[in-house]
Design a protein around this motif. Structure first.
Motif, PDB file in Angstrom:
ATOM      1  N   PHE A 197      -2.323  -6.777  13.006  1.00 38.69           N
ATOM      2  CA  PHE A 197      -3.081  -6.006  12.020  1.00 38.69           C
ATOM      3  C   PHE A 197      -4.259  -5.252  12.633  1.00 38.69           C
ATOM      4  CE2 PHE A 197      -1.164  -9.391   9.335  1.00 38.69           C
ATOM      5  CZ  PHE A 197      -0.431  -8.574   8.498  1.00 38.69           C
ATOM      6  N   ARG A 198      -5.014  -5.884  13.523  1.00 32.79           N
ATOM      7  CA  ARG A 198      -6.176  -5.221  14.107  1.00 32.79           C
ATOM      8  C   ARG A 198      -5.775  -4.025  14.978  1.00 32.79           C
ATOM      9  NH1 ARG A 198     -11.140  -7.961  13.892  1.00 32.79           N
ATOM     10  NH2 ARG A 198     -11.024 -10.072  13.042  1.00 32.79           N
ATOM     11  N   GLU A 199      -4.619  -4.097  15.574  1.00 31.52           N
ATOM     12  CA  GLU A 199      -4.177  -3.008  16.446  1.00 31.52           C
ATOM     13  C   GLU A 199      -3.716  -1.790  15.660  1.00 31.52           C
ATOM     14  OE1 GLU A 199      -1.242  -4.477  19.131  1.00 31.52           O
ATOM     15  OE2 GLU A 199      -2.452  -6.225  19.719  1.00 31.52           O
ATOM     16  N   GLN A 200      -3.613  -1.917  14.355  1.00 30.18           N
ATOM     17  CA  GLN A 200      -3.132  -0.814  13.525  1.00 30.18           C
ATOM     18  C   GLN A 200      -4.260   0.106  13.067  1.00 30.18           C
ATOM     19  OE1 GLN A 200      -1.174  -3.116  10.505  1.00 30.18           O
ATOM     20  NE2 GLN A 200       0.646  -3.514  11.749  1.00 30.18           N
ATOM     21  N   TRP A 201      -5.469  -0.137  13.593  1.00 32.79           N
ATOM     22  CA  TRP A 201      -6.629   0.670  13.231  1.00 32.79           C
ATOM     23  C   TRP A 201      -7.046   1.529  14.421  1.00 32.79           C
ATOM     24  CZ3 TRP A 201      -9.522   0.013   8.484  1.00 32.79           C
ATOM     25  CH2 TRP A 201      -8.942  -0.905   7.604  1.00 32.79           C
ATOM     26  N   GLN A 202      -7.634   2.676  14.131  1.00 34.91           N
ATOM     27  CA  GLN A 202      -8.050   3.640  15.160  1.00 34.91           C
ATOM     28  C   GLN A 202      -9.568   3.631  15.295  1.00 34.91           C
ATOM     29  OE1 GLN A 202      -6.932   7.641  14.146  1.00 34.91           O
ATOM     30  NE2 GLN A 202      -7.982   8.572  15.899  1.00 34.91           N
ATOM     31  N   GLU A 203     -10.063   3.631  16.525  1.00 34.03           N
ATOM     32  CA  GLU A 203     -11.502   3.633  16.780  1.00 34.03           C
ATOM     33  C   GLU A 203     -12.089   5.023  16.539  1.00 34.03           C
ATOM     34  OE1 GLU A 203     -15.069   1.683  17.970  1.00 34.03           O
ATOM     35  OE2 GLU A 203     -13.066   0.782  17.887  1.00 34.03           O
ATOM     36  N   VAL A 204     -13.202   5.090  15.824  1.00 30.90           N
ATOM     37  CA  VAL A 204     -13.913   6.352  15.635  1.00 30.90           C
ATOM     38  C   VAL A 204     -14.751   6.610  16.888  1.00 30.90           C
ATOM     39  CG1 VAL A 204     -15.628   7.598  14.261  1.00 30.90           C
ATOM     40  CG2 VAL A 204     -13.997   6.066  13.133  1.00 30.90           C
ATOM     41  N   PRO A 205     -14.591   7.755  17.535  1.00 38.57           N
ATOM     42  CA  PRO A 205     -15.346   8.012  18.768  1.00 38.57           C
ATOM     43  C   PRO A 205     -16.832   8.211  18.491  1.00 38.57           C
ATOM     44  CG  PRO A 205     -14.150   9.983  18.109  1.00 38.57           C
ATOM     45  CD  PRO A 205     -13.707   8.881  17.190  1.00 38.57           C
ATOM     46  N   ASP A 206     -17.643   7.979  19.516  1.00 38.18           N
ATOM     47  CA  ASP A 206     -19.083   8.183  19.357  1.00 38.18           C
ATOM     48  C   ASP A 206     -19.403   9.651  19.070  1.00 38.18           C
ATOM     49  OD1 ASP A 206     -19.494   5.527  19.819  1.00 38.18           O
ATOM     50  OD2 ASP A 206     -20.181   5.753  21.872  1.00 38.18           O
ATOM     51  N   ASN A 207     -18.890  10.543  19.903  1.00 38.52           N
ATOM     52  CA  ASN A 207     -19.136  11.991  19.767  1.00 38.52           C
ATOM     53  C   ASN A 207     -20.618  12.355  19.776  1.00 38.52           C
ATOM     54  OD1 ASN A 207     -16.435  12.427  19.693  1.00 38.52           O
ATOM     55  ND2 ASN A 207     -16.303  12.927  17.528  1.00 38.52           N
ATOM     56  N   ALA A 208     -21.462  11.420  20.193  1.00 35.62           N
ATOM     57  CA  ALA A 208     -22.899  11.676  20.259  1.00 35.62           C
ATOM     58  C   ALA A 208     -23.538  10.528  21.032  1.00 35.62           C
ATOM     59  CB  ALA A 208     -23.515  11.765  18.857  1.00 35.62           C
ATOM     60  N   ALA A 209     -24.763  10.755  21.503  1.00 40.37           N
ATOM     61  CA  ALA A 209     -25.522   9.694  22.165  1.00 40.37           C
ATOM     62  C   ALA A 209     -26.408   9.025  21.122  1.00 40.37           C
ATOM     63  CB  ALA A 209     -26.362  10.278  23.296  1.00 40.37           C
ATOM     64  N   PHE A 210     -26.254   7.724  20.959  1.00 39.72           N
ATOM     65  CA  PHE A 210     -26.997   6.990  19.941  1.00 39.72           C
ATOM     66  C   PHE A 210     -28.131   6.212  20.595  1.00 39.72           C
ATOM     67  CE2 PHE A 210     -22.623   7.133  18.102  1.00 39.72           C
ATOM     68  CZ  PHE A 210     -22.921   7.966  17.030  1.00 39.72           C
ATOM     69  N   ASP A 211     -29.350   6.484  20.175  1.00 41.08           N
ATOM     70  CA  ASP A 211     -30.514   5.756  20.666  1.00 41.08           C
ATOM     71  C   ASP A 211     -30.746   4.530  19.778  1.00 41.08           C
ATOM     72  OD1 ASP A 211     -32.714   5.123  22.187  1.00 41.08           O
ATOM     73  OD2 ASP A 211     -33.700   7.059  21.954  1.00 41.08           O
ATOM     74  N   ASN A 212     -31.705   3.694  20.153  1.00 41.60           N
ATOM     75  CA  ASN A 212     -32.075   2.543  19.347  1.00 41.60           C
ATOM     76  C   ASN A 212     -32.399   2.983  17.913  1.00 41.60           C
ATOM     77  OD1 ASN A 212     -34.474   0.820  18.198  1.00 41.60           O
ATOM     78  ND2 ASN A 212     -33.435  -0.527  19.633  1.00 41.60           N
TER      79      ASN A 212
END
Length: 383
Positions: A315-330
C-alpha cells in the motif's frame, strides 16, 4: 548597503522551544548570516536581548552565543527605548501579564501560542495591541514546514477536487521521568500552570485547519490524563492534573470533517511525529513535517477486503512523493523573517493576536466539550 538594527527582547529563551527554535535557529541564524536582505539592498539585523528569571542561565546562554545584553528585570528592558520588539516564549501562565506590559510600553509583540490562558485574556491582548497601534503576531510555525507547504500547494492547485475529510495523528511517548528523564517540562502536565495537550496543540490545529481547509465550525472532543503520576526535573513525583491526550472531531466550513488525535502517551508507528491525511474526490495526500505523498483518482488501486488471506498489496508503495521544488528554511525562521519585514517595512501580515485568539477559543471549547460530553459550535470571533 544600509543596515537597520532591530533590538528584540526575548523572554523565555532558556526553555526548549525558546532556545532551540527561536533564539538559535531563527534570530541568531539571521544575525550570523548578516541580517535579512530586502529587495533594495537594505539588511535587517536582529539583535537579541535575553530576558528571564535565572541570571546564571542567561549569562551562560549569552556567553555561548555571543549575545551582549541580558537581564532578569523585564520592566527595565521594556523601558529601554532602543528595543523595538518583545518576544515571549515563557510558560503559558506567565505570558499574558508580560505581553500586557510590553504593549503598554509601546513595543511590537510576537508571542508563542497559546497567547493567553483564556479566551477573554487572548481577546483582551488583541484589543490592547490594536488600540496601542503596535504590530503584533503569534507563532504559527507549522504553516511554514515543508510538508504542509506542499499540502497547501496541492489544495491551491485543486488537486483534491472536493475535499471530504482530514485525519491527523500527532504525538509520541513522553517518559514519565522515573526511569528516563521526560522530554517535556513538568509544567506541561499541571493544569494550574497552563499545561495540557489540548491547550498546547488545539491552537496549532486551529490555524492549520483554518488556513488550509476552512474555519472550524464545531468541535467534539475527549480529553484524558492517561499517565496520572509523573516525576519532575528534580526527580520528585507529582500528580499530573492536565490532560496528556486529546481526541477531537472538527467540522469545517463546507462540510469537511477533520479528526485529529493528539497524545503524549502514544508510541510512534508513523513516518513522522505528525501526519495529516487529506481525502478528496479527485485525490488524496499524506503530509508530515517534511514529506508529502499523493495518490490521484486515476492511479487509485482497487483494494478488496478479504480477511482470510494475507495482505499482498504494497500500500505505501502505491503513493507518489511530492517533490520539494524549492529550498525550505527552518519554519520558525521563515515566520520570523516575515514578522521583521512587517515591523520594519509594514509588509503584509495576517498571523496577529486576533488570529491567535481563535486557537485559544478552540482549546477552551475542546475542554468544555469533553467535560460536557457534547458537540459545541465554534462562534466566529469579531475583530
Amino acid at each position: 548597503m544600509t543596515h537597520t538594527t532591530v533590538r528584540i527582547a526575548m523572554n523565555g529563551v532558556t526553555g526548549r522551544m525558546g532556545h532551540r527554535q527561536h533564539l538559535v535557529r531563527s534570530v541568531l541564524a539571521l544575525r550570523d548570516q548578516g541580517g535579512l536582505a530586502l529587495a533594495d539592498g537594505t539588511r535587517i539585523r536582529p539583535e537579541p536581548v535575553l530576558v528571564g528569571r535565572s541570571a546564571h542561565k542567561l549569562r551562560a546562554l549569552a556567553e555561548r552565543h555571543g549575545v551582549e545584553h541580558w537581564s532578569c528585570d523585564l520592566d527595565s528592558v521594556l523601558g529601554d527605548g532602543t528595543i523595538g520588539i518583545y518576544f515571549d516564549a515563557q510558560i503559558t501562565a506567565a505570558r499574558e501579564a508580560a505581553v500586557r506590559k510590553a504593549i503598554a510600553a509601546g513595543k511590537h509583540v510576537y508571542v508563542e501560542k497559546p497567547t493567553a490562558s483564556s479566551l477573554d485574556g487572548a481577546l483582551e491582548l488583541a484589543r490592547l495591541a490594536q488600540e496601542a497601534g503596535v504590530k503584533n503576531g503569534v507563532v504559527q510555525d507549522k504553516l511554514f514546514l515543508p510538508g504542509l507547504r506542499k499540502l497547501r500547494r496541492l489544495v491551491e492547485s485543486g488537486f483534491f477536487g472536493r475535499i471530504l475529510s482530514v485525519r491527523g495523528e500527532f504525538g509520541y511517548w513522553v517518559f514519565e521521568g522515573d526511569l528516563q528523564q521526560a522530554q517535556r517540562p513538568s509544567w506541561n502536565y499541571r493544569a494550574e500552570d497552563g499545561g495540557g495537550i489540548a491547550a498546547d496543540m488545539f491552537p496549532h490545529w486551529e490555524y492549520v485547519l483554518h488556513e488550509l481547509f476552512g474555519p472550524v465550525r464545531s468541535v467534539q472532543a475527549h480529553l484524558t490524563t492517561h499517565i496520572p503520576r509523573r516525576w519532575d526535573e528534580s526527580g520528585t513525583p507529582y500528580d499530573a492534573t492536565a490532560d496528556d491526550a486529546a481526541y477531537g472531531i472538527f467540522e469545517l466550513a463546507g462540510g469537511i470533517v477533520a479528526q485529529i488525535n493528539s497524545s503524549w502517551a502514544v508510541r510512534v508507528h508513523r513516518d513522522e511525529l505528525v501526519e495529516f491525511q487529506v481525502d478528496g474526490t479527485e485525490g488524496s495526500a499524506v503530509a508530515g513535517l517534511r514529506h508529502c505523498r499523493i495518490q490521484h483518482r486515476a492511479a487509485t488501486p482497487r483494494p478488496v477486503w478479504n480477511p482470510d488471506v494475507p495482505a499482498s498489496e504494497p500500500f505505501r508503495e502505491q503513493w507518489q512523493e511530492v517533490p520539494d521544488n524549492a529550498a525550505f528554511d527552518n519554519g520558525f525562521k521563515a515566520q520570523w523573517e516575515l514578522f521583521l519585514r512587517h515591523v520594519v517595512r509594514d509588509e503584509p501580515w495576517r498571523w496577529d493576536l486576533a488570529a491567535g485568539a481563535r486557537g485559544v477559543q478552540l482549546a477552551e471549547l475542546g475542554r468544555r466539550s469533553s467535560a460536557e460530553g457534547r458537540r459545541l459550535d465554534v462562534p466566529e470571533l469579531s475583530r
